[in-house]
Design an enzyme around this catalytic site. Structure first.
Site, short mmCIF file in Angstrom:
data_model
loop_
_atom_site.label_atom_id
_atom_site.label_comp_id
_atom_site.label_asym_id
_atom_site.label_seq_id
_atom_site.Cartn_x
_atom_site.Cartn_y
_atom_site.Cartn_z
N GLY A 1 0.79 -1.22 0.00
CA GLY A 1 0.00 0.00 0.00
C GLY A 1 0.83 1.27 0.00
O GLY A 1 1.96 1.31 -0.45
N LEU B 1 -4.06 -5.91 -4.79
CA LEU B 1 -3.05 -4.87 -4.71
C LEU B 1 -1.73 -5.41 -4.16
O LEU B 1 -1.69 -6.00 -3.07
CB LEU B 1 -3.54 -3.72 -3.83
CG LEU B 1 -2.60 -2.52 -3.68
CD1 LEU B 1 -2.39 -1.84 -5.02
CD2 LEU B 1 -3.14 -1.54 -2.65
N ASP B 2 -0.65 -5.22 -4.94
CA ASP B 2 0.72 -5.61 -4.54
C ASP B 2 0.85 -7.09 -4.23
O ASP B 2 1.68 -7.50 -3.42
CB ASP B 2 1.18 -4.78 -3.33
CG ASP B 2 1.18 -3.29 -3.61
OD1 ASP B 2 1.38 -2.91 -4.77
OD2 ASP B 2 0.96 -2.51 -2.67
N GLU B 3 0.03 -7.92 -4.89
CA GLU B 3 0.05 -9.36 -4.65
C GLU B 3 0.48 -10.16 -5.88
O GLU B 3 0.49 -11.38 -5.85
CB GLU B 3 -1.34 -9.84 -4.20
CG GLU B 3 -1.81 -9.30 -2.86
CD GLU B 3 -1.29 -10.09 -1.68
OE1 GLU B 3 -0.56 -11.08 -1.92
OE2 GLU B 3 -1.59 -9.73 -0.55
#
Length: 293
Positions: A211, A237-239
């Site tokens: 994040g 998100l960001d995975e």
């Protein structure tokens, strides 16, 4: 690797890269290499990996193609092996100069590093366009003669702006979309449409500090290592599957702003490496992970 080899006459010969994955069983390498040899191809580089957990086999072969060969003729020659083993394959002509779209917000260091690496020839790519929700990077794109698209994004126009991006990808023939510190989150629909064709640089060593403002999160936790992660974009998100990462040591005497400064250098290097790996067909998706040759 070089995009061309020399044939027996000394003339330039095209280099192709074949990537394949399938369920592992005996005979895969023998079948593929025999087909290539039978068609006059000369293997220049070969890498393979067996994932024991999933029993999936992955392979990347770079080969000098025989004179007069085309992508279609090579695919026809390999078809019997592809069908026999149920392979998922991709064949890339390394002589091409792939087109990319770079997206950026206000932080332009990763964009500038990509442009420099393309200018000096380390990255073989053509930037078809730069897209931003701010005007800050316009002057750098225009200095390079690159089309600049300023598309401010709000909750109300997000769907419209994402469709404009898809239209731009289609119109330019871009093979890859690069989020070079582009601080807008893609919708699930856009993420799914571009899966495997969009790379993000996250300014943290994932899976830690996802994040916003990860360097400040790291500073508050008193970490001794910070880093950056290049990964494929997914709706989570960001995975996304990780392509490349790097860390650097920090100390208690450094400020949060020092963390950010160190991070800028790491982000630029990691993103450029990930882009190079992708464009050279060295990255293969393996579920939520990647195989990187």
């Amino acid at each position: 690797m070089k995009s061309q080899g020399n044939d027996a006459t000394g003339e330039a010969a095209p280099v192709h890269i074949l990537t394949l994955s399938c369920e592992d069983r005996p005979g895969i390498v023998a079948a593929v290499t025999a087909e290539l040899a039978a068609n006059g191809a000369n293997i220049a580089e070969s890498s393979q990996f067996w994932d024991r957990q999933t029993n999936r086999f992955f392979m990347r072969i770079a080969f000098i193609s025989p004179p007069g060969s085309t992508k279609d003729s090579l695919e026809r020659a390999l078809k019997s092996s592809v069908d026999r083993f149920g392979m998922k394959t991709a064949l890339v002509d390394q002589g091409r100069r792939p087109k990319i779209i770079v997206m950026v917000s206000k932080f332009d260091h990763a964009l500038l590093h990509l442009l420099y690496q393309i200018r000096v020839g380390w990255l073989n790519a053509e930037v078809a366009a730069v897209v931003s929700n701010h005007e800050d990077a316009r002057r750098f794109a225009e200095l390079e003669g690159i089309a600049y698209h300023h598309w401010p994004t709000t909750r109300e126009n997000k769907a419209e702006q994402e469709q404009k991006l898809l239209d731009l990808v289609q119109r330019t023939g871009a093979e890859l979309v690069i989020l070079a510190r582009y601080m807008q989150v893609f919708s699930k629909g856009l993420s799914d449409r571009l899966f495997g064709r969009a790379i993000n640089i996250h300014h943290s060593f994932l899976p830690s500090f996802k994040g916003a403002k990860p360097y400040h999160q790291a500073f508050d936790r008193g970490v001794k290592l910070i880093g950056a992660t290049a990964h494929y974009v997914t709706s989570d998100l960001d995975e996304g599957p990780i392509i490349d990462q790097e860390t650097e040591r920090v100390t208690h005497a450094m400020s949060a702003e020092d963390f950010v400064a160190v991070g800028r250098d790491i982000e630029s290097r990691v993103l450029a490496r990930a882009v190079k790996l992708h464009l050279e067909a060295r990255v293969m998706l393996n579920g939520h992970k990647t195989v990187v040759f």
